[in-house]
Scaffold this motif. Sequence first.
Motif, mmCIF file in Angstrom:
data_model
loop_
_atom_site.group_PDB
_atom_site.id
_atom_site.type_symbol
_atom_site.label_atom_id
_atom_site.label_comp_id
_atom_site.label_asym_id
_atom_site.label_seq_id
_atom_site.Cartn_x
_atom_site.Cartn_y
_atom_site.Cartn_z
ATOM 1 N N CYS A 34 -21.725 73.519 38.556
ATOM 2 C CA CYS A 34 -22.040 73.035 37.214
ATOM 3 C C CYS A 34 -23.344 73.654 36.731
ATOM 4 C CB CYS A 34 -22.219 71.506 37.208
ATOM 5 S SG CYS A 34 -20.736 70.561 37.552
ATOM 6 N N GLY A 35 -23.473 73.719 35.417
ATOM 7 C CA GLY A 35 -24.770 74.024 34.853
ATOM 8 C C GLY A 35 -25.693 72.832 35.048
ATOM 9 N N GLU A 36 -26.961 73.040 34.909
ATOM 10 C CA GLU A 36 -27.934 71.972 35.148
ATOM 11 C C GLU A 36 -27.676 70.755 34.273
ATOM 12 O OE1 GLU A 36 -32.802 71.198 34.955
ATOM 13 O OE2 GLU A 36 -31.945 73.161 34.456
ATOM 14 N N ASN A 37 -27.450 70.962 32.988
ATOM 15 C CA ASN A 37 -27.240 69.842 32.080
ATOM 16 C C ASN A 37 -25.859 69.213 32.248
ATOM 17 O OD1 ASN A 37 -29.795 69.991 30.857
ATOM 18 N ND2 ASN A 37 -29.111 71.638 29.507
ATOM 19 N N GLU A 38 -24.865 70.040 32.565
ATOM 20 C CA GLU A 38 -23.528 69.486 32.828
ATOM 21 C C GLU A 38 -23.560 68.562 34.038
ATOM 22 O OE1 GLU A 38 -18.931 71.078 33.298
ATOM 23 O OE2 GLU A 38 -20.579 72.283 34.116
ATOM 24 N N TRP A 39 -24.243 68.973 35.079
ATOM 25 C CA TRP A 39 -24.358 68.162 36.296
ATOM 26 C C TRP A 39 -25.070 66.844 35.975
ATOM 27 C CZ3 TRP A 39 -22.247 67.074 40.561
ATOM 28 C CH2 TRP A 39 -22.935 66.570 41.675
ATOM 29 N N LEU A 40 -26.085 66.908 35.132
ATOM 30 C CA LEU A 40 -26.789 65.697 34.727
ATOM 31 C C LEU A 40 -25.879 64.770 33.931
ATOM 32 C CD1 LEU A 40 -29.469 64.142 34.620
ATOM 33 C CD2 LEU A 40 -30.053 65.448 32.564
ATOM 34 N N ALA A 41 -25.066 65.338 33.049
ATOM 35 C CA ALA A 41 -24.139 64.528 32.255
ATOM 36 C C ALA A 41 -23.102 63.846 33.129
ATOM 37 C CB ALA A 41 -23.459 65.407 31.203
ATOM 38 N N SER A 77 -14.894 64.970 27.356
ATOM 39 C CA SER A 77 -14.022 65.852 26.573
ATOM 40 C C SER A 77 -14.709 66.349 25.306
ATOM 41 C CB SER A 77 -12.724 65.124 26.208
ATOM 42 O OG SER A 77 -12.984 64.043 25.331
ATOM 43 N N THR A 78 -15.725 65.631 24.851
ATOM 44 C CA THR A 78 -16.443 66.039 23.638
ATOM 45 C C THR A 78 -17.735 66.792 23.954
ATOM 46 O OG1 THR A 78 -17.681 63.957 23.508
ATOM 47 C CG2 THR A 78 -15.524 64.030 22.435
ATOM 48 N N MET A 79 -17.992 67.020 25.200
ATOM 49 C CA MET A 79 -19.232 67.685 25.591
ATOM 50 C C MET A 79 -19.171 69.176 25.250
ATOM 51 S SD MET A 79 -21.072 67.601 29.340
ATOM 52 C CE MET A 79 -19.737 68.530 30.139
ATOM 53 N N PRO A 80 -20.234 69.755 24.698
ATOM 54 C CA PRO A 80 -20.235 71.192 24.379
ATOM 55 C C PRO A 80 -20.047 72.037 25.628
ATOM 56 C CG PRO A 80 -22.094 70.062 23.342
ATOM 57 C CD PRO A 80 -21.481 69.093 24.301
ATOM 58 N N GLU A 81 -19.448 73.192 25.466
ATOM 59 C CA GLU A 81 -19.262 74.093 26.600
ATOM 60 C C GLU A 81 -20.547 74.822 26.974
ATOM 61 O OE1 GLU A 81 -16.059 76.751 25.920
ATOM 62 O OE2 GLU A 81 -14.553 75.173 25.644
ATOM 63 N N LYS A 119 -16.712 52.667 23.566
ATOM 64 C CA LYS A 119 -17.527 52.965 24.737
ATOM 65 C C LYS A 119 -16.603 53.444 25.843
ATOM 66 C CE LYS A 119 -20.766 49.345 23.371
ATOM 67 N NZ LYS A 119 -20.000 48.899 22.199
ATOM 68 N N PHE A 120 -17.138 54.227 26.771
ATOM 69 C CA PHE A 120 -16.295 54.910 27.739
ATOM 70 C C PHE A 120 -16.715 54.555 29.158
ATOM 71 C CE2 PHE A 120 -16.151 57.186 23.805
ATOM 72 C CZ PHE A 120 -14.830 57.532 23.668
ATOM 73 N N PHE A 121 -15.725 54.544 30.036
ATOM 74 C CA PHE A 121 -15.952 54.054 31.396
ATOM 75 C C PHE A 121 -15.020 54.791 32.345
ATOM 76 C CE2 PHE A 121 -15.036 50.357 34.456
ATOM 77 C CZ PHE A 121 -16.139 50.641 35.250
ATOM 78 N N TYR A 122 -15.569 55.688 33.135
ATOM 79 C CA TYR A 122 -14.797 56.352 34.185
ATOM 80 C C TYR A 122 -14.787 55.480 35.447
ATOM 81 C CZ TYR A 122 -14.726 60.841 31.660
ATOM 82 O OH TYR A 122 -14.504 61.839 30.750
ATOM 83 N N ALA A 123 -13.857 55.784 36.333
ATOM 84 C CA ALA A 123 -13.824 55.143 37.654
ATOM 85 C C ALA A 123 -13.960 56.241 38.700
ATOM 86 C CB ALA A 123 -12.519 54.377 37.839
ATOM 87 N N GLY A 150 -20.251 65.705 45.926
ATOM 88 C CA GLY A 150 -19.311 66.006 44.849
ATOM 89 C C GLY A 150 -18.926 64.755 44.086
ATOM 90 N N ILE A 151 -18.455 64.938 42.856
ATOM 91 C CA ILE A 151 -18.065 63.828 41.984
ATOM 92 C C ILE A 151 -16.719 64.153 41.340
ATOM 93 C CG2 ILE A 151 -18.620 62.520 39.896
ATOM 94 C CD1 ILE A 151 -21.588 63.160 40.460
ATOM 95 N N GLN A 152 -15.802 63.211 41.429
ATOM 96 C CA GLN A 152 -14.528 63.303 40.715
ATOM 97 C C GLN A 152 -14.467 62.135 39.747
ATOM 98 O OE1 GLN A 152 -10.888 63.909 43.043
ATOM 99 N NE2 GLN A 152 -9.821 62.473 41.675
ATOM 100 N N LEU A 153 -14.326 62.413 38.470
ATOM 101 C CA LEU A 153 -14.375 61.363 37.462
ATOM 102 C C LEU A 153 -13.012 60.777 37.136
ATOM 103 C CD1 LEU A 153 -16.937 62.849 34.882
ATOM 104 C CD2 LEU A 153 -17.349 61.095 36.625
ATOM 105 N N GLU A 154 -11.974 61.578 37.172
ATOM 106 C CA GLU A 154 -10.669 61.126 36.711
ATOM 107 C C GLU A 154 -9.697 60.925 37.871
ATOM 108 O OE1 GLU A 154 -10.354 62.979 32.296
ATOM 109 O OE2 GLU A 154 -10.225 64.417 33.937
ATOM 110 N N ARG A 155 -8.589 60.218 37.585
ATOM 111 C CA ARG A 155 -7.630 59.820 38.613
ATOM 112 C C ARG A 155 -6.328 60.595 38.493
ATOM 113 N NH1 ARG A 155 -10.070 56.892 42.579
ATOM 114 N NH2 ARG A 155 -12.141 56.715 41.675
ATOM 115 N N THR A 156 -6.425 61.901 38.455
ATOM 116 C CA THR A 156 -5.228 62.740 38.420
ATOM 117 C C THR A 156 -5.290 63.731 39.574
ATOM 118 O OG1 THR A 156 -6.308 64.328 36.933
ATOM 119 C CG2 THR A 156 -5.042 62.536 35.914
ATOM 120 N N ASP A 157 -4.120 64.241 39.966
ATOM 121 C CA ASP A 157 -4.067 65.163 41.102
ATOM 122 C C ASP A 157 -4.854 66.437 40.846
ATOM 123 O OD1 ASP A 157 -2.483 63.367 42.447
ATOM 124 O OD2 ASP A 157 -0.600 64.314 41.851
#
Length: 409
Positions: free
Chosen positions: A62-69, A291-295, A23-27, A45-52
């Motif tokens: 984002c596309g509509e579905n990407e934004w929803l994801a 990372s596994t989400m379709p483009e 299971k996966f958990f972003y901060a 806006g949303i930032q999921l990862e903790r890198t510069d």
Amino acid sequence: MFPLPMNDESGPDGGPAPQVHPKFFYAPIVAFTYDYDKDELDVLGIQLERTDDARVYTKNTCGENEWLAVKCQVIAADSNMHQWVNHLGKTHFTMEPHIIASYNTLRQARHPLYTFLRQTSRAARGSLVKYDANAFGDYQSPVGVGQVMQLINKMWSRYSFFESTGLPNELASRGFTEDIQISAYLYREDGMKLWNAIGGFATDFVDEIFDSNEAVASDEVVQEWAKETTDPDKGAVKGFPTSFEDKETVAKVLQTIMWMASGLHAAVNFPQYDEFAYVPNKPWHLRADLSTMPEDDAEIREWMFENMFPHINTDDDWLRKSTNTLVTDEHAAIDSLAMVHLLTTPSESCLDNLSDRFERVGREAYDKFQKNLNVISEDIEARNEEAEKSNKAPYNYLNPSNVPSSIDI
């Protein structure tokens, strides 16, 4: 603009708990803007990862579905932080040292202050964070029971009694000072009414017991209560007074403890059925990261159904009383529904029906408090009636007739 950084207590130091399915958990960090015309918050806006170089997602890029994801990832993180830190950590577990310290001192000495502090908070240890092969926190949460305790420990390392639990200070710490006007923030609106009513009750109660500040300072049992609550080897509650010198401080402590056990817990616990019962609305865990989400945006929705919606199994044994079978997440949806149904069971001992508890001590103070609570209830119910006429959701969680006097579930 209101930033929402979920990594203040998140990002456990240890590895993930053993799980049948990963299971996966972003901060994430989320930035909101407030639209005063529409009277609502909007995601900037949303930032999921903790890198510069981490990507900042917006609905315009984002596309509509990407934004929803992306928003689903935020919701999953919020669900975990809510349940483990804001609910379990800041109410159930934070209340426990007060229960023990007051019992060991005030209750043992039959001190009249204990009449005010008869609270209970034990249900969660046998359900949310039990530690065995069928641990609910392991198969429902991406962080697992061991890491849940790490999250709570991080919260506790920053904790200070009055600053973290007192409602005005807690609101101010998140930027909601009195000069910030948000008419739809009903937790603050109803919470402050209840907080002030509890404060008046605590003051009147203390006045009935102590006739002077000197009486407080010379009360050995009260001083022992402060000592046990703050002793690093006992209660270890940071920010709690190490001694009591005046009636005002005693009343402020009683106000803060009663708010935590009643209003604060009610506000974080009882909305859970409305929010979590339809499980896709507030998933506890996701089975894939982005990372596994379709483009192709058109393919994302099917990917979301596969990886972001909880499994459901309608077998008759879904309650699974046996501890001999390793739990998988095929029962996740039903178990989540069953848990929030249990957690939001109405209490029979709410703030406005405690007259029998104050027959000998604090009767006048409670009668006055009860009248104030009735006024608050009438105001909330009238507002909710108007909201329903406008097709808006009512907010009834801090109606005193619904607020338990203690953490009894």
